[in-house]
Enzyme design. Structure first.
Site, short mmCIF file in Angstrom:
data_model
loop_
_atom_site.label_atom_id
_atom_site.label_comp_id
_atom_site.label_asym_id
_atom_site.label_seq_id
_atom_site.Cartn_x
_atom_site.Cartn_y
_atom_site.Cartn_z
N HIS A 61 0.91 -1.40 -0.08
CA HIS A 61 0.51 -0.05 0.53
C HIS A 61 1.11 0.92 0.54
O HIS A 61 1.97 0.44 0.16
CB HIS A 61 -0.70 0.10 1.33
N HIS A 63 1.32 4.03 2.13
CA HIS A 63 2.11 4.84 3.16
C HIS A 63 3.50 4.72 2.79
O HIS A 63 3.89 4.38 2.13
CB HIS A 63 1.78 3.42 4.29
N ASP A 65 6.02 4.49 5.08
CA ASP A 65 6.97 3.74 5.70
C ASP A 65 6.34 2.24 5.05
O ASP A 65 7.27 1.58 5.26
CB ASP A 65 6.51 3.42 6.97
N HIS A 66 6.20 2.13 3.77
CA HIS A 66 6.08 0.93 2.77
C HIS A 66 6.49 1.33 1.79
O HIS A 66 7.03 0.49 0.47
CB HIS A 66 5.20 0.52 2.67
N HIS A 120 -7.37 -1.35 5.43
CA HIS A 120 -7.02 -0.52 6.52
C HIS A 120 -6.57 1.00 5.19
O HIS A 120 -6.14 1.60 5.82
CB HIS A 120 -5.26 -0.50 5.78
N ASP A 139 0.54 -3.67 6.10
CA ASP A 139 -0.11 -3.33 6.98
C ASP A 139 -2.09 -4.13 8.19
O ASP A 139 -3.14 -3.41 8.45
CB ASP A 139 -0.46 -1.65 7.22
N HIS A 177 4.81 -4.65 10.18
CA HIS A 177 5.23 -4.28 11.49
C HIS A 177 6.05 -5.38 12.09
O HIS A 177 5.01 -6.09 11.98
CB HIS A 177 4.70 -2.95 11.99
FE FE Z 1 2.67 0.68 8.41
ZN ZN Z 2 -0.16 1.61 6.68
#
Ligand code: FE
Ligand code: ZN
Length: 247
Positions: A61, A63, A65-66, A120, A139, A177
């Site tokens: 996805h 976001h 942090d990905h 999410h 996530d 995570h």
């Molecule tokens: Fe994340």
């Molecule tokens: Zn996320």
């Protein structure tokens, strides 16, 4: 750090940011992949150490942090193809192969099934490696918990869980995570008499004390221990989510 996983698919962990994992994948036939490069530098460093050049970059996805490492990885490895959810392609720097639910991708000689798991985010996608018996859930599903419901409806999230529960129990679960230990308390509060959960928590504490990842888990383990995998309706998910938000 390397996990042997199923011998057909070798999965290496690359810790990024505070508690994210990017992953490096290798098949026996020589296909190389990266999953969720939230940050490029540690992924490139690990690939260089291993002497590998990725063929594919899988993004669960959009976001940061990905996905924030995608552009830099692509400029370092121009031949790598970026695979990402079709409906999030505008939100990710580069997407070469936009994918949809149930699409089958070739990863070397192996098959990867795209599982759309909205909730999410609306495009959140899991990648199921059929021969390697591994699923990368970003996530959507964590060990002992799940991602926040940021964009989808409770009904969508619950049906995403159902899709993951339908995978074979032995499927290895690699999520985005390292949240397992932090998630244990809530699971135990909801499900205090679950002996499988108690045993898993002991194992998780032991792994954390040794500085090791608590992953992979398996789909079967999560069905026995993760309260979000033990629900029977979207209504139950809605109630459990409320309970977690006020926990
Ligand atoms: Fe994340
Ligand atoms: Zn996320």
């Amino acid at each position: 750090m390397t996990s042997a996983a199923a011998s057909l698919l070798k999965v290496s962990f690359v810790p990024v940011y505070r508690d994210n994992y990017a992953y490096i994948l290798q098949t026996k036939c020589g296909a190389i992949g990266v999953v969720d490069p939230g940050e490029a530098e540690p992924v490139i460093h690990t690939l260089d150490d291993m002497g590998l050049v990725p063929d594919y970059i899988f993004v669960t996805h959009y976001h940061w942090d990905h996905a924030d490492g995608v552009a830099e990885l692509k400029s370092y490895y121009p031949s790598a193809k970026v695979i990402a959810p079709d409906i999030e392609k505008q939100k990710i720097d580069i997407v070469d192969v936009p994918v949809r639910h149930n699409q089958i991708l070739a990863f070397g000689k192996q098959r990867v099934r795209v599982i759309a798991t909205p909730g999410h985010t609306l495009g959140s996608t899991c990648y199921y490696f059929e021969e390697g018996k591994a699923v990368f859930t970003g996530d959507t599903l964590f060990s002992l918990s799940c991602g926040g419901l940021f964009e989808g409806t409770p009904e969508q999230m619950y049906s995403s869980f159902e899709k993951l529960k339908a995978l074979p129990d032995e499927t290895l679960l690699y999520c985005g995570h390292e949240y397992t230990r932090a998630s244990a308390g809530f699971c135990l509060r909801v499900d205090p008499n679950n002996s499988d959960l108690k045993a898993r928590i002991e194992q998780v504490k032991d792994l954390c004390n040794k500085g090791l990842p608590t992953l992979p888990s398996t789909i079967g383990m999560e069905k026995k221990t993760n309260v979000f995998m033990r629900l029977n309706s979207a209504k139950e998910y809605r109630e459990l989510r409320q309970r977690k938000l006020s926990y």
